[in-house]
Design an enzyme around this catalytic site. Structure first.
Site, PDB file in Angstrom:
ATOM      1  N   ASP A   8       0.819  -1.205   0.000  1.00 37.39           N
ATOM      2  CA  ASP A   8       0.000   0.000   0.000  1.00 37.39           C
ATOM      3  C   ASP A   8       0.854   1.256   0.000  1.00 37.39           C
ATOM      4  O   ASP A   8       0.473   2.283  -0.558  1.00 37.39           O
ATOM      5  CB  ASP A   8      -0.936  -0.013   1.216  1.00 37.39           C
ATOM      6  CG  ASP A   8      -2.140   0.884   1.036  1.00 37.39           C
ATOM      7  OD1 ASP A   8      -2.378   1.334  -0.105  1.00 37.39           O
ATOM      8  OD2 ASP A   8      -2.846   1.137   2.017  1.00 37.39           O
ATOM      9  N   CYS A  13      -4.564   4.817  -2.170  1.00 37.27           N
ATOM     10  CA  CYS A  13      -5.173   3.939  -3.168  1.00 37.27           C
ATOM     11  C   CYS A  13      -5.345   4.682  -4.486  1.00 37.27           C
ATOM     12  O   CYS A  13      -5.938   5.763  -4.516  1.00 37.27           O
ATOM     13  CB  CYS A  13      -6.537   3.446  -2.666  1.00 37.27           C
ATOM     14  SG  CYS A  13      -7.441   2.459  -3.884  1.00 37.27           S
TER      15      CYS A  13
END
Length: 312
Positions: A19, A243
């Site tokens: 991430d 994201c």
């Protein structure tokens, strides 16, 4: 003398290599990724998220995840998780040597379509096959629910829907339940209440909190999750991350900040210094801002405080 641990039962998982990197514009060499993974593991970080089976043309920084898996030993991979979204992802990652899989989909259909290309129900329906493929290689698989609090397209997410998915028999076989504040818009009371409510439907599975620090609530939300029953909290070095399919999301809560707040037994000033330097080097190479307040504090001139670095 070090302060006592604030939350001795909680583990910090570092997600820098997945991430953390996925919004950056630079593909790190797999050898460099493996070196960072080993630095984190040697420092005492119990678990890492190291890569993703997302398509390399859609998320370029993840394009060499299979190569990275191949560079790590089986012992190292026992402490590493790979992001997957389909049974086929599990199969491919397992063939490369992975044994820990994070099966992720969004609670909200709009974000799941943007992120994975299908509805949440479609992802949920495919989970039993993903579980079966993980178990076939002696692996573990997590249920990871993105947008467990808010969706960038649909707004607030109904917590009852989150709990319904956690309780759904199609998630049986997962070892953990990861609830993600994908946008970093949650507040501590909200986080604590959802984790408390998720304890019963989780039915003995570990609860994991994955948070972002968009609104400055990253550490507070993580500690609220722990109070609500979370046993693992996610962070990335320097607060790196976000994201690519979630407009408005900023970086993860910084690993350094979570460690300084929870004070696991392995965290000494020397270990913290190693992690601060590793984060500084990585973010400098990537041209990214370091958002860790602990890293900033470690570089202060408060020399009487034992956690301040003395190497300039």
């Amino acid at each position: 003398m070090n302060a006592p641990a604030a939350s001795p039962a909680v583990a910090v998982r570092d997600v820098t290599l997945r991430d953390g990197l996925q919004l950056t514009g630079k593909l790190l060499d797999a050898q460099r990724k493996a070196g960072l993974a080993r630095t984190l593991l040697a420092a005492g970080i119990p678990e890492l998220e190291i890569g993703s089976m997302a398509r390399g043309d859609l998320v370029p920084p993840m394009a060499n995840s299979l190569e990275l898996i191949g560079l790590l030993t089986a012992e190292e991979l026992e402490r590493c998780w790979i992001w997957v979204a389909t049974p086929r992802h599990v199969e491919k990652a397992a063939a490369a040597g992975a044994r820990n899989f994070q099966y992720c989909f969004s609670v909200s259909d709009a974000h799941n379509r943007a992120n994975i290309g299908r509805t949440a129900e479609d992802s949920l329906a495919a989970m039993p096959e993903a579980v079966s493929r993980a178990q076939a290689v002696g692996g573990r698989i997590q249920l990871c629910l993105a947008t467990a609090f808010t969706c960038p397209f649909d707004g607030p997410v109904d917590p009852d829907r989150v709990l319904e998915i956690v309780a759904d028999p199609r998630t049986a076989g997962s070892c953990d339940v990861v609830l993600a504040d994908t946008l970093g818009q949650a507040h501590p009371q909200q986080v604590g209440e959802l984790f408390t409510a998720a304890t019963a439907p989780a039915a003995g599975r570990r609860l994991v909190y994955h948070g972002h620090d968009t609104w400055g609530m990253g550490v507070a939300n993580a500690l609220a999750a722990v109070d609500g029953g979370a046993q693992v909290i996610d962070g990335a070095l320097g607060g790196l991350g976000g994201c690519p399919f979630a407009p408005g999301a900023s970086g993860n809560t910084a690993t350094e900040d979570l460690l300084f707040a929870t004070r696991p037994d392995y965290l000494t000033p020397q270990v913290l210094g190693t992690l601060v330097r590793a984060g500084e080097e990585l973010l400098a190479d990537l041209g990214e801002q370091n958002r860790s307040r602990t890293a900033q504090g470690a570089r202060s001139e408060a020399s009487a405080f034992g956690w301040v670095l003395t190497d300039g």
